[in-house]
Scaffold this active site. Structure first.
Site, PDB file in Angstrom:
ATOM      1  N   ASN A   9       0.869  -1.184   0.000  1.00 38.57           N
ATOM      2  CA  ASN A   9       0.000   0.000   0.000  1.00 38.57           C
ATOM      3  C   ASN A   9       0.900   1.227   0.000  1.00 38.57           C
ATOM      4  OD1 ASN A   9      -1.788   2.067   0.520  1.00 38.57           O
ATOM      5  ND2 ASN A   9      -2.247   1.431   2.629  1.00 38.57           N
ATOM      6  N   TRP A  10       0.975   1.870  -1.162  1.00 40.87           N
ATOM      7  CA  TRP A  10       1.905   3.002  -1.307  1.00 40.87           C
ATOM      8  C   TRP A  10       1.365   4.298  -0.685  1.00 40.87           C
ATOM      9  CZ3 TRP A  10       4.458   2.914  -6.864  1.00 40.87           C
ATOM     10  CH2 TRP A  10       5.158   1.716  -7.018  1.00 40.87           C
ATOM     11  N   LYS A  11       0.102   4.288  -0.315  1.00 41.21           N
ATOM     12  CA  LYS A  11      -0.546   5.481   0.264  1.00 41.21           C
ATOM     13  C   LYS A  11      -0.322   6.696  -0.663  1.00 41.21           C
ATOM     14  CE  LYS A  11       0.093   3.418   4.734  1.00 41.21           C
ATOM     15  NZ  LYS A  11      -0.020   3.543   6.154  1.00 41.21           N
ATOM     16  N   HIS A  94      -9.468   0.658   4.853  1.00 41.63           N
ATOM     17  CA  HIS A  94      -8.181   0.892   5.526  1.00 41.63           C
ATOM     18  C   HIS A  94      -8.412   1.795   6.734  1.00 41.63           C
ATOM     19  CE1 HIS A  94      -4.128   2.284   6.347  1.00 41.63           C
ATOM     20  NE2 HIS A  94      -3.721   1.182   5.745  1.00 41.63           N
ATOM     21  N   GLU A  96      -6.888   4.232   7.892  1.00 40.74           N
ATOM     22  CA  GLU A  96      -6.747   5.681   7.650  1.00 40.74           C
ATOM     23  C   GLU A  96      -8.020   6.244   7.030  1.00 40.74           C
ATOM     24  OE1 GLU A  96      -3.015   5.443   5.551  1.00 40.74           O
ATOM     25  OE2 GLU A  96      -2.053   4.842   7.431  1.00 40.74           O
ATOM     26  N   GLU A 166      -5.183  -5.515  10.487  1.00 42.35           N
ATOM     27  CA  GLU A 166      -4.191  -4.466  10.689  1.00 42.35           C
ATOM     28  C   GLU A 166      -4.466  -3.758  12.018  1.00 42.35           C
ATOM     29  OE1 GLU A 166      -2.274  -3.099   6.839  1.00 42.35           O
ATOM     30  OE2 GLU A 166      -4.085  -1.928   7.028  1.00 42.35           O
ATOM     31  N   GLY A 172       2.479   1.952  10.722  1.00 45.98           N
ATOM     32  CA  GLY A 172       3.396   3.085  10.586  1.00 45.98           C
ATOM     33  C   GLY A 172       4.075   3.478  11.880  1.00 45.98           C
ATOM     34  N   SER A 211       3.619  -2.479  10.291  1.00 48.03           N
ATOM     35  CA  SER A 211       5.077  -2.423  10.498  1.00 48.03           C
ATOM     36  C   SER A 211       5.788  -3.734  10.157  1.00 48.03           C
ATOM     37  CB  SER A 211       5.397  -1.978  11.936  1.00 48.03           C
ATOM     38  OG  SER A 211       4.924  -0.665  12.151  1.00 48.03           O
ATOM     39  N   GLY A 232       2.881  -1.277   4.257  1.00 46.19           N
ATOM     40  CA  GLY A 232       2.868   0.153   3.969  1.00 46.19           C
ATOM     41  C   GLY A 232       4.279   0.647   3.684  1.00 46.19           C
ATOM     42  N   GLY A 233       4.897   1.245   4.686  1.00 44.38           N
ATOM     43  CA  GLY A 233       6.201   1.904   4.520  1.00 44.38           C
ATOM     44  C   GLY A 233       7.235   1.058   3.792  1.00 44.38           C
TER      45      GLY A 233
END
Ligand code: PEP
Length: 249
Positions: A9-11, A94, A96, A166, A172, A211, A232-233
């Site tokens: 997930n590149w956000k 998600h 967010e 998640e 993150g 993470s 993610g990151g």
């Protein structure tokens, strides 16, 4: 036998040229293995990404989808549009989107249905916030998020869907759930689906997200009910992401 899946997930990161560079590096670094792999770049780069991924084993996903099919919904992107530009998956729910854009369980359920109506495979994200975990409410919260979708689409729809657990406190933050914590919730989700349909429960893939890095992926993915990861990151670094995919393979 469930095939493992690792989705990135590149956000809201990157540029057009950076997207092309990252995809090229990723394709160069991808391990030969058993795991399926997908990336979810920002909407505006999906067309470029689809072109660059053509002929590769990496699938394309979106980060969100509109619950409506078409019409006067300024700024929204429909499932048909995502399908049209080559998406296979889309994230729905998600944390967010739930926290920052007020997406309710009910809206997430409608997005799930909208995705499937266009032959997209929804990756349904569920998870508790820290206060909910600390007050022992993790199963209650995850159960509620899952039930909201089951009520709208029924258990049969999970034959063409992926679930991602998640824990919000792990996204993150660098703080990962322990393999035992992840397994506990994954087994809970599978059990909740099994109460409705044992065959579907046995075949649905449940990803862990929060993470995940190259250094901790193998241990988490080694749990019996963990079928890969939503990343993610670490998905923004080709070598790191490729190493996570290798850990799943
Ligand atoms: C995510 O946003 O879905 C996620 C898992 O992020 P990170 O890997 O950075 O925790």
């Amino acid at each position: 036998m469930r095939r493992k899946l690792v989705a990135g997930n590149w956000k809201m990161h990157g540029t057009r040229s950076g997207t092309a560079e990252l995809i090229e590096s990723l394709l160069g670094a991808m391990p030969d293995g058993q795991a399926e792999c997908a990336i979810c770049p920002p909407f505006v780069y999906l067309t470029d990404a689809a072109r660059l991924l053509r002929g590769s084993p990496v699938l394309l996903g979106a980060q969100d989808v509109c619950a409506e099919a078409q019409g006067a919904y300024t700024g929204e992107i429909s499932g048909a549009m995502l399908r049209d530009v080559g998406c296979h998956f889309t994230l729905v729910g998600h944390s967010e989107r739930r926290a920052l854009y007020g997406e309710s369980d009910e809206l997430v359920a409608r997005k799930f249905a909208a995705a499937q109506s266009q032959q997209l495979v929804p990756i349904l994200c569920v998870g508790e916030v820290l206060a909910e975990r600390e007050s022992g409410r993790t199963h209650e919260v995850v159960g509620r998020q899952l039930d909201a979708v089951l009520q709208v689409v029924g258990v049969a729809a999970f034959a063409r869907a992926v679930v991602a657990y998640e824990p919000v406190w792990a996204i993150g933050t660098g703080r990962t759930a322990t393999p035992e914590q992840a397994q506990d919730v994954h087994a809970f989700i599978r059990g909740r689906l099994a109460a409705r349909d044992a065959n579907i429960s046995g075949s649905v893939r449940i990803l862990y997200g929060g993470s995940v890095k190259a250094g901790n992926a193998a241990e988490i993915f080694g749990q019996p009910d963990v079928d890969g990861g939503l990343i993610g990151g670490a998905s923004l670094k080709a070598d790191e992401f490729a190493a996570i995919v290798a850990a799943a393979g």
